[in-house]
Design a protein around this motif. Structure first.
Motif, PDB file in Angstrom:
ATOM      1  N   PRO A  53       0.807  -1.233   0.000  1.00 34.89           N
ATOM      2  CA  PRO A  53       0.000   0.000   0.000  1.00 34.89           C
ATOM      3  C   PRO A  53       0.833   1.273   0.000  1.00 34.89           C
ATOM      4  O   PRO A  53       0.389   2.305  -0.483  1.00 34.89           O
ATOM      5  CB  PRO A  53      -0.808  -0.102   1.299  1.00 34.89           C
ATOM      6  N   ILE A  54       2.050   1.190   0.517  1.00 36.44           N
ATOM      7  CA  ILE A  54       2.937   2.352   0.519  1.00 36.44           C
ATOM      8  C   ILE A  54       3.608   2.497  -0.848  1.00 36.44           C
ATOM      9  O   ILE A  54       3.579   3.566  -1.454  1.00 36.44           O
ATOM     10  CB  ILE A  54       3.996   2.214   1.635  1.00 36.44           C
ATOM     11  N   ILE A  55       4.212   1.423  -1.335  1.00 34.14           N
ATOM     12  CA  ILE A  55       4.967   1.471  -2.595  1.00 34.14           C
ATOM     13  C   ILE A  55       4.107   1.919  -3.764  1.00 34.14           C
ATOM     14  O   ILE A  55       4.558   2.688  -4.621  1.00 34.14           O
ATOM     15  CB  ILE A  55       5.612   0.096  -2.899  1.00 34.14           C
ATOM     16  N   CYS A  56       2.856   1.458  -3.814  1.00 34.96           N
ATOM     17  CA  CYS A  56       2.019   1.772  -4.986  1.00 34.96           C
ATOM     18  C   CYS A  56       1.649   3.250  -5.076  1.00 34.96           C
ATOM     19  O   CYS A  56       1.107   3.684  -6.086  1.00 34.96           O
ATOM     20  CB  CYS A  56       0.782   0.881  -5.030  1.00 34.96           C
ATOM     21  N   GLN A  57       1.983   4.035  -4.068  1.00 37.73           N
ATOM     22  CA  GLN A  57       1.733   5.476  -4.101  1.00 37.73           C
ATOM     23  C   GLN A  57       2.812   6.246  -4.867  1.00 37.73           C
ATOM     24  O   GLN A  57       2.694   7.439  -5.075  1.00 37.73           O
ATOM     25  CB  GLN A  57       1.656   6.035  -2.681  1.00 37.73           C
ATOM     26  N   TYR A  58       3.870   5.533  -5.271  1.00 37.18           N
ATOM     27  CA  TYR A  58       5.017   6.172  -5.916  1.00 37.18           C
ATOM     28  C   TYR A  58       5.108   5.779  -7.381  1.00 37.18           C
ATOM     29  O   TYR A  58       4.647   4.721  -7.779  1.00 37.18           O
ATOM     30  CB  TYR A  58       6.315   5.785  -5.186  1.00 37.18           C
ATOM     31  N   GLU A  59       5.762   6.643  -8.157  1.00 40.75           N
ATOM     32  CA  GLU A  59       5.975   6.370  -9.572  1.00 40.75           C
ATOM     33  C   GLU A  59       7.375   5.821  -9.852  1.00 40.75           C
ATOM     34  O   GLU A  59       7.640   5.335 -10.948  1.00 40.75           O
ATOM     35  CB  GLU A  59       5.762   7.655 -10.383  1.00 40.75           C
ATOM     36  N   TYR A  60       8.253   5.914  -8.853  1.00 43.75           N
ATOM     37  CA  TYR A  60       9.654   5.542  -9.040  1.00 43.75           C
ATOM     38  C   TYR A  60      10.148   4.993  -7.707  1.00 43.75           C
ATOM     39  O   TYR A  60       9.896   5.581  -6.655  1.00 43.75           O
ATOM     40  CB  TYR A  60      10.442   6.795  -9.424  1.00 43.75           C
ATOM     41  N   LEU A  61      10.840   3.865  -7.765  1.00 44.75           N
ATOM     42  CA  LEU A  61      11.275   3.174  -6.558  1.00 44.75           C
ATOM     43  C   LEU A  61      12.738   2.766  -6.677  1.00 44.75           C
ATOM     44  O   LEU A  61      13.141   2.208  -7.699  1.00 44.75           O
ATOM     45  CB  LEU A  61      10.405   1.921  -6.351  1.00 44.75           C
ATOM     46  N   ILE A  62      13.508   3.048  -5.638  1.00 41.88           N
ATOM     47  CA  ILE A  62      14.868   2.527  -5.529  1.00 41.88           C
ATOM     48  C   ILE A  62      14.912   1.687  -4.265  1.00 41.88           C
ATOM     49  O   ILE A  62      14.712   2.212  -3.163  1.00 41.88           O
ATOM     50  CB  ILE A  62      15.928   3.645  -5.465  1.00 41.88           C
TER      51      ILE A  62
END
Length: 187
Positions: A53-62
């Motif tokens: 639920p946290i990650i899907c709020q972002y467009e770019y992930l490292i």
């Protein structure tokens, strides 16, 4: 664009905690600015699927984590697009590493995975109840730092050094940080 720098790992298993320690190190030592993009840093611990639920709020992930790679020495640093992993990367590492791989793959299947990069280092020791890093993994931190700062600079971020904390000085309190509740998460 919203970017997330996510540290993954179990700080009680020596080198396994590098992702968490590294994100805390970057958070305590740098401030990032960009005229239109937002960068957030998060200690994700070993939550894996709990982070969806946290990650899907972002467009770019490292994602910062340990990575297993066939035929390389401990302390080797890798930075790669998740969709173009080097052939020597072996995803069958620690339990949390496999869970994070599954998490990213599940997010891809439903179309929620952001553009993802991995910043990883091959571990030396994954032993229970050792709070700290081995010398080879600790020695990889400057290369990891330079790699991250260079990548963020290529995205237009400015990094301002605000402190000179060593990663070793942050490790004793690393277990006190991280995701606290379902409603509140920060480092």
């Amino acid at each position: 664009m919203k970017l997330l720098l996510l540290g993954i790992g179990n700080v009680l298993y020596a080198d396994e905690g590098i992702g968490v320690h590294f994100v805390n190190y970057i958070s305590d030592n740098y401030q990032f600015t960009h005229e239109s993009h937002q960068l957030e840093l998060l200690d994700g611990g070993t939550l894996a699927q709990g982070l969806i639920p946290i990650i899907c709020q972002y467009e770019y992930l490292i994602v910062v984590d340990t990575v297993n790679a066939n035929g390389v020495e401990a302390g080797e640093v890798y930075f790669f697009d998740f969709d173009k992993a080097p052939k020597e990367i072996d995803w069958q590492g620690s339990a949390h590493e496999v869970e994070m791989l599954q998490t990213l793959n599940m997010m891809e299947m439903v179309g929620d995975r952001p553009k993802t990069f991995i910043l990883g280092v091959t571990p030396t020791v994954l032993e229970p109840m050792v709070l700290g890093l081995t010398p080879k993994v600790a020695a990889a931190v400057p290369l990891m730092e330079n790699t991250l700062l260079s990548h963020l600079s290529s995205l237009g971020f400015t990094a301002t050094r605000i402190a000179e904390h060593s990663i070793d000085s942050l490790i004793p309190d690393s277990y006190k940080r991280g995701v606290h509740t379902d409603e509140e998460y920060s480092i």
